[in-house]
Design a protein around this motif. Structure first.
Motif, PDB file in Angstrom:
ATOM      1  N   SER A 104     -31.040  15.966 -17.165  1.00 25.08           N
ATOM      2  CA  SER A 104     -30.794  14.590 -16.745  1.00 25.08           C
ATOM      3  C   SER A 104     -31.685  14.209 -15.565  1.00 25.08           C
ATOM      4  N   VAL A 157     -17.449  20.966 -22.885  1.00 28.79           N
ATOM      5  CA  VAL A 157     -18.923  21.002 -23.000  1.00 28.79           C
ATOM      6  C   VAL A 157     -19.419  19.685 -23.589  1.00 28.79           C
ATOM      7  N   PHE A 214     -16.883  20.175 -31.695  1.00 30.33           N
ATOM      8  CA  PHE A 214     -18.115  20.032 -30.914  1.00 30.33           C
ATOM      9  C   PHE A 214     -19.293  19.759 -31.842  1.00 30.33           C
ATOM     10  N   LEU A 222     -19.503  17.251 -20.925  1.00 27.31           N
ATOM     11  CA  LEU A 222     -20.702  17.419 -20.093  1.00 27.31           C
ATOM     12  C   LEU A 222     -21.902  16.760 -20.763  1.00 27.31           C
ATOM     13  N   PHE A 223     -21.999  16.929 -22.071  1.00 28.44           N
ATOM     14  CA  PHE A 223     -23.081  16.277 -22.799  1.00 28.44           C
ATOM     15  C   PHE A 223     -23.013  14.762 -22.605  1.00 28.44           C
ATOM     16  N   PHE A 224     -21.787  14.227 -22.782  1.00 28.58           N
ATOM     17  CA  PHE A 224     -21.610  12.785 -22.621  1.00 28.58           C
ATOM     18  C   PHE A 224     -22.028  12.348 -21.210  1.00 28.58           C
ATOM     19  N   ARG A 241     -34.904  11.529 -15.456  1.00 26.81           N
ATOM     20  CA  ARG A 241     -34.427  10.428 -14.599  1.00 26.81           C
ATOM     21  C   ARG A 241     -33.251   9.703 -15.257  1.00 26.81           C
ATOM     22  N   GLY A 242     -32.398  10.471 -15.883  1.00 15.48           N
ATOM     23  CA  GLY A 242     -31.180   9.913 -16.482  1.00 15.48           C
ATOM     24  C   GLY A 242     -31.402   9.172 -17.781  1.00 15.48           C
ATOM     25  N   SER A 243     -32.608   9.257 -18.357  1.00 16.78           N
ATOM     26  CA  SER A 243     -32.862   8.467 -19.567  1.00 16.78           C
ATOM     27  C   SER A 243     -32.479   9.199 -20.856  1.00 16.78           C
ATOM     28  N   LEU A 244     -32.176  10.484 -20.736  1.00 23.11           N
ATOM     29  CA  LEU A 244     -31.800  11.250 -21.933  1.00 23.11           C
ATOM     30  C   LEU A 244     -30.477  10.711 -22.495  1.00 23.11           C
ATOM     31  N   THR A 245     -30.419  10.576 -23.818  1.00 22.10           N
ATOM     32  CA  THR A 245     -29.199  10.023 -24.412  1.00 22.10           C
ATOM     33  C   THR A 245     -28.539  11.019 -25.353  1.00 22.10           C
ATOM     34  N   PHE A 246     -27.251  10.771 -25.604  1.00 26.20           N
ATOM     35  CA  PHE A 246     -26.523  11.624 -26.535  1.00 26.20           C
ATOM     36  C   PHE A 246     -27.075  11.450 -27.949  1.00 26.20           C
ATOM     37  N   LEU A 256     -27.741  20.846 -18.364  1.00 23.53           N
ATOM     38  CA  LEU A 256     -27.686  19.419 -18.693  1.00 23.53           C
ATOM     39  C   LEU A 256     -28.015  18.563 -17.473  1.00 23.53           C
ATOM     40  N   PHE A 283     -19.332  15.094  -7.861  1.00 24.40           N
ATOM     41  CA  PHE A 283     -19.320  16.406  -8.519  1.00 24.40           C
ATOM     42  C   PHE A 283     -19.010  17.500  -7.502  1.00 24.40           C
ATOM     43  N   PHE A 330     -24.080  13.704 -19.052  1.00 26.01           N
ATOM     44  CA  PHE A 330     -25.487  13.811 -18.651  1.00 26.01           C
ATOM     45  C   PHE A 330     -26.465  13.167 -19.635  1.00 26.01           C
ATOM     46  N   THR A 331     -25.946  12.550 -20.676  1.00 21.63           N
ATOM     47  CA  THR A 331     -26.861  11.918 -21.635  1.00 21.63           C
ATOM     48  C   THR A 331     -26.478  10.461 -21.812  1.00 21.63           C
ATOM     49  N   ARG A 332     -26.365   9.795 -20.696  1.00 18.22           N
ATOM     50  CA  ARG A 332     -25.899   8.413 -20.721  1.00 18.22           C
ATOM     51  C   ARG A 332     -27.035   7.421 -20.873  1.00 18.22           C
ATOM     52  N   GLY A 333     -28.272   7.934 -20.865  1.00 21.77           N
ATOM     53  CA  GLY A 333     -29.418   7.042 -21.028  1.00 21.77           C
ATOM     54  C   GLY A 333     -29.510   5.995 -19.934  1.00 21.77           C
ATOM     55  N   GLY A 334     -29.077   6.377 -18.750  1.00 17.64           N
ATOM     56  CA  GLY A 334     -29.213   5.475 -17.614  1.00 17.64           C
ATOM     57  C   GLY A 334     -28.177   4.358 -17.573  1.00 17.64           C
ATOM     58  N   ASP A 375     -23.561  12.788  -7.353  1.00 19.93           N
ATOM     59  CA  ASP A 375     -23.630  14.212  -7.003  1.00 19.93           C
ATOM     60  C   ASP A 375     -22.549  14.586  -5.985  1.00 19.93           C
TER      61      ASP A 375
END
Lengths: 493, 479
Positions: free
Chosen positions: A385, B256, A474, B259-261, A389-394, A381, B278, B263-267, B275
């Motif tokens: 990310s 898990v 999950f 972790l998804f939340f 560049r951190g643009s991936l979203t849930f 993950l 972490f 790393f998937t914050r959409g900036g 880092d």
């Protein structure tokens, strides 16, 4: 959202190597003896993990830093071959088509001609005559087909026979190009080996609609690190729109492939197999409309899934002569992506199987597994990310994860060669409640609750039950944005 | 936020008053009552540096050795840590994340437990938080700011807990990786570390000369994968009984999702140097876990210093969500934490609770000067002695003189026999208090069970076993 180019960030080789190392450690857990519980469930789970590993490896390979491929001459050039600009139309609203046609007409390029490829008549759309009138008023040539074959691919192929430009640029009816589109893409064709140049598909309505937003977030990842990585090994493929293609390359493979519903993917594969080169630009040179409701999204995704799986089954890239190994890997990875539905289903079944029956796929302490699994997931993950560049979203992840049902449906259709009609993604929000698209997910929630109750009654609240309920939670959490989109109909933000 | 912090102080105050003195606490107080010179000497044979015990020495001089007042020193460190956690989080991710991080820490059952324990863990957390603030200032300004603060925080940390070396190690690795091409800055950073280590050097030499606390190192088991997850369960939800803890640990798949939340914050809500957070949170845990396969040193309380950065990461992750979702997750987490905090404080099944006070009260009421009390493991004499108000003699098995330098003597059956034979001449009954099994508890119990009549057995929380044996038959049985 990008105004100029898709966000990209190079992933360092050291991070990718750590990923590989941690993946190897994780798989050492699976390969260690003495863990097999129920052999069928274990086999299913293990197959899923092998799939995940393959997809992860292909992603790391895709984003592995490579030497620059793009030539230097692309920004300044006096090379102006003739270009035919095709705008395939099949009943899209007039004002949207007019906007795209105007933008195409105004392209900053000396030798281009715009054509509207009107399929409204054969698609039985009411506005096909209005499209003709509009084209006439704008002094744009319009080809209205009267005999249907090959959907969008057939439409383009028919137009190819009536035009003669050296290059062909294709824009969907809603994808209005920026003035600079041809000046940015055409110079690549100075190299006679270049077959096509693809650019991103940007959804300008991403901020207005929940579904379009989620779809764009998926697209942004695809048009970012994924396509950039494919481009680095000459394996970026045509995405149906926002592309400039050399007529000669297209004709050499028999035009757009009409037998596959994802005609662009198969056509690219064949062009590459003939030895042509391609380029992908991350610059956003046109903007269009994404699906605004879940039904439109569903239709778009099932078409892509069906087409890609069709390629996997009937035109498997691994056995395609003419493709280089990196190209084979990239095409295979793209096709395999749509098998994800099978794996999600397997992962959904595991906790249900245990809670309902007490059967376990694996005989091991759950925390022992977690020690190997969590770092693997963490790094995966984190790398995703970084690459995006951190643009991936849930929401994007949720839409992908929740598409398991449509992917299974597409797999069945592809396997049994069931005909799927080419449906144009609607450019306006469809009215209605699309909750029926989330019925499988809601059914899973119901099953999960029942399974949890059965499990607790049988074993009490013990660690095994807790872990399996946690896996159910999950899965359910990853469905929430999808169900939410289904419940809200038009999904205007 | 102020209300929540006041609530956390109330929780802590509740623990101050209600909890029995624990083994480690009694040891701290015992050491603190000695002179400064003795404290250095005694701590050179202990597994911790001397700073906390020196501070406690002055604290008890003012407030006395009552456990309630002795514990307030940790509470003071806890309260002092809160604003620094706020600053650390604010400088990395802004006000909203800072508020949430501070609240999470203030209501953390784990932090509150150690905010009312007479040990160095809150001072250690404070020192690490200071160190993180100043380290990041030094890093961000490439040495322009934060140097003095970093120097002081590092010195404080080194003298508080040996695990602070892990903090320095991780920080150095981070600098090396992030500033590989900036050799001048790397040199400057190494130069910054020099004074704290020079200040620490005399103590290190003194400590080495006394044998690296070889005789007082706790006997720890090699950690399992379960312990690793148990640590995070402890950090978030405090010390719970085995059933609750087992369920909490088994819910790890929700990690898990977290972790998804993350790393998937959409900036959304960018953070600075995430880092580092972490690394400073997870690297020490992994390092200690791995090192424990060579020599077991894994205890969740030794890793308490990662708590502020862990809560920062949680707050940062949660803040990336839309308003409704974020509120749901934050409120949900806080409700669970506070619920389990109350359970930790009010239940008698909390595993970290040690009811030596209960044992001492029982002994005060039942043991007479004609009886003898023997405790094993020998070092558990500290909490019992602290809480015991009766007049019976207290001895240890094996027999240990705390005032003589050297390790606790090894257990032998011959030694036990001699010791019991000597008791028979003077005492009527033996009150045997067994806890902290050092590997020979069952041999003591078996020997006594087969050679003497057991009059009574009573169990106290958690794992403290009191057994009464008849030593002589010329006086009547009294139980």
């Amino acid at each position: 959202m990008p105004e100029e180019a898709i966000n990209l960030q190079q992933v360092s080789r050291s991070l990718l190597l750590v990923n590989i190392l941690v993946a190897a450690v994780y798989f050492s857990w699976w390969l260690a003896p003495g863990k097999i519980g129920n052999p069928y469930l274990f086999g299913l789970l293990f197959a899923g993990e092998v799939y995940h590993l393959l997809m992860a490896l292909s992603f790391w390979y895709t984003v592995w830093p490579q030497k620059k491929r793009h030539p230097d001459f692309v920004t300044a050039s006096s090379f102006y071959p003739t270009v035919d600009v095709f705008i395939p139309v099949a009943g899209e609203p007039l004002e949207i088509v007019a906007q795209t046609a105007l933008a195409a007409k105004n392209l900053d390029y000396p030798h281009h001609q715009v054509f509207i490829l009107n399929d409204g008549y054969v698609a039985k759309k009411e506005n096909w005559q209005e499209i003709e009138t509009m084209a006439q008023e704008m002094h744009i040539r319009c080809f209205t087909r009267k005999i249907a074959h090959g959907a969008k691919a057939g439409n383009i192929n028919d137009a190819l026979q009536q035009t003669d430009g050296e290059l062909v640029a294709i824009f969907d009816a809603d994808m209005a190009p920026k003035k600079s589109f041809l000046k940015r893409t055409v110079p690549y064709f100075k190299n006679p080996q270049v077959g096509f140049v693809q650019t991103p598909q940007f959804y300008r309505n991403a901020a207005d609609s929940n579904v379009a937003g989620g779809a764009w977030e998926q697209q942004e990842f695809f048009f970012g690190p994924v396509m950039e990585g494919k481009d680095s090994v000459n394996a970026a493929f045509i995405c149906g729109t926002n592309v400039t293609i050399r007529r000669k390359a297209l004709l050499e493979v028999g035009g757009m492939q009409e037998e596959n519903i994802a005609e662009d993917f198969l056509t690219s594969l064949l062009i590459h197999a003939k030895g042509w080169q391609s380029y992908y630009l991350t610059d956003v040179l046109s903007a269009g409309l994404g699906p605004e409701d879940l039904l439109s999204y569903y239709k778009q995704q099932i078409r892509w899934a069906h087409g890609n799986l069709g390629v996997l089954i009937y035109n498997n890239p691994l056995f395609k002569k003419g493709l280089l190994l990196p190209q084979k890997i990239q095409y295979l990875a793209s096709s395999l992506f749509y098998l994800n539905g099978l794996i999600v289903l397997a992962d959904m079944i595991m906790p249900l199987a245990f809670l309902f029956t007490g059967i376990q796929p694996v005989v091991s302490s759950t925390t022992n597994f977690a020690v190997f699994f969590v770092p693997f997931m963490f790094l995966n993950l984190y790398t995703l990310s970084v690459a995006s560049r951190g643009s991936l979203t849930f929401r994007a992840i949720s839409f992908t994860h929740s598409s398991w049902f449509l992917q299974l449906s597409a797999l069945k259709s592809a396997l049994f060669r069931e005909a799927k009609a080419f449906t144009v993604t609607p450019k306006t929000a469809q009215r209605g409640n699309f909750l029926f698209l989330a019925y499988p997910h809601l059914f899973y929630i119901f099953l999960s609750a029942a399974a949890a109750a059965v499990g607790i009654m049988r074993e009490g609240i013990d660690p095994s039950v807790a872990t399996n309920v946690a896996w159910e939670i999950f899965n359910i959490i990853t469905f929430v944005p999808f169900i939410n989109a289904a419940m809200k109909g038009e999904n205007r933000v | 936020m102020v209300l929540l912090i006041m609530a956390s102080v109330l929780f802590s105050a509740f623990s101050l008053y209600t909890q029995s003195v624990r083994l480690d606490e009694s040891q701290s107080i015992w050491v603190a009552t000695k002179s400064a010179g003795d404290i250095f000497y005694l701590m050179s044979q202990d597994v911790h540096p001397p700073l906390y015990n020196l501070l406690l020495h002055f604290w008890v001089q003012v407030f006395g050795t009552d456990i309630v007042f002795a514990r307030t020193l940790s509470l003071a460190f806890f309260l002092l840590t809160l604003p620094f956690i706020f600053v650390l989080a604010k400088e990395a991710a802004g006000y909203s994340v800072a508020y949430l991080t501070t609240v999470l820490f203030a209501l953390s059952p784990f932090a509150l437990w150690y905010s009312s324990e007479t040990r160095m863990y809150m001072l250690f957390t404070l020192a690490t938080t200071w160190s993180n603030i100043y380290f990041l200032r030094v890093f961000r300004s490439r040495g322009g700011q934060g140097k003095v603060g970093y120097l002081l925080a590092t010195t404080l940390g080194l003298y508080t807990h040996y695990f602070f070396l892990l903090v320095v190690f991780v920080q150095t690795v981070y600098i090396f990786f992030k500033c590989l091409a900036q050799k001048r800055f790397i040199l400057l950073f190494l130069a910054l570390l020099t004074p704290p280590f020079l200040i620490f050097l005399p103590w290190a030499i003194y400590f080495l000369s006394h044998g690296l606390a070889a005789s007082s190192q706790p006997v720890l088991a090699r950690p399992s994968a379960y312990n690793l997850f148990q640590t995070f369960s402890d950090f978030l939800f405090g010390f719970q009984n085995r059933t609750i803890e087992g369920v909490l640990v088994s819910l790890w798949p929700l990690l898990v999702i977290f972790l998804f939340f993350t790393f998937t914050r959409g900036g959304k809500i960018a953070g600075r140097d995430i880092d580092y957070f972490f690394l400073i949170t997870f690297a020490p845990i992994i390092l200690v876990f791995m090192a424990s396969f060579i020599r077991p040193v894994y205890l969740s309380r030794y890793l308490i210093f990662v708590l502020p950065t862990l809560f920062f990461l949680i707050a940062w992750s949660l803040s990336g969500f839309s308003g409704r979702m974020a509120r749901f997750l934050i409120v949900g987490l806080l409700v669970i934490m506070v619920g389990l905090l109350l359970y930790q404080d009010f239940t008698s099944s909390t595993p970290a609770e040690e009811n030596y006070r209960g044992v001492a009260n029982y002994l005060s009421q039942n043991a007479t000067p004609g009886d003898i009390i023997a405790v094993s493991a020998p070092f558990t004499v500290y909490p019992l002695e602290y809480a015991y108000t009766g007049h019976a003699r207290i001895d240890t098995i094996p027999n240990w003189d705390r005032y003589v330098q050297g390790p606790i003597p090894p257990f032998t059956l011959a030694g036990l026999t001699d010791q019991l034979n000597s008791y028979k001449t003077e005492y009527a009954r033996l009150f045997l208090v067994l806890s902290y099994d050092q590997g020979y508890e069952s041999r003591i119990r078996n020997y006594l069970d087969t050679h003497y009549q057991m009059l009574k057995e009573k169990k106290f929380a958690n794992g403290i076993d009191l057994r009464v044996y008849r030593l002589r038959y010329d006086i009547p049985e009294s139980f």
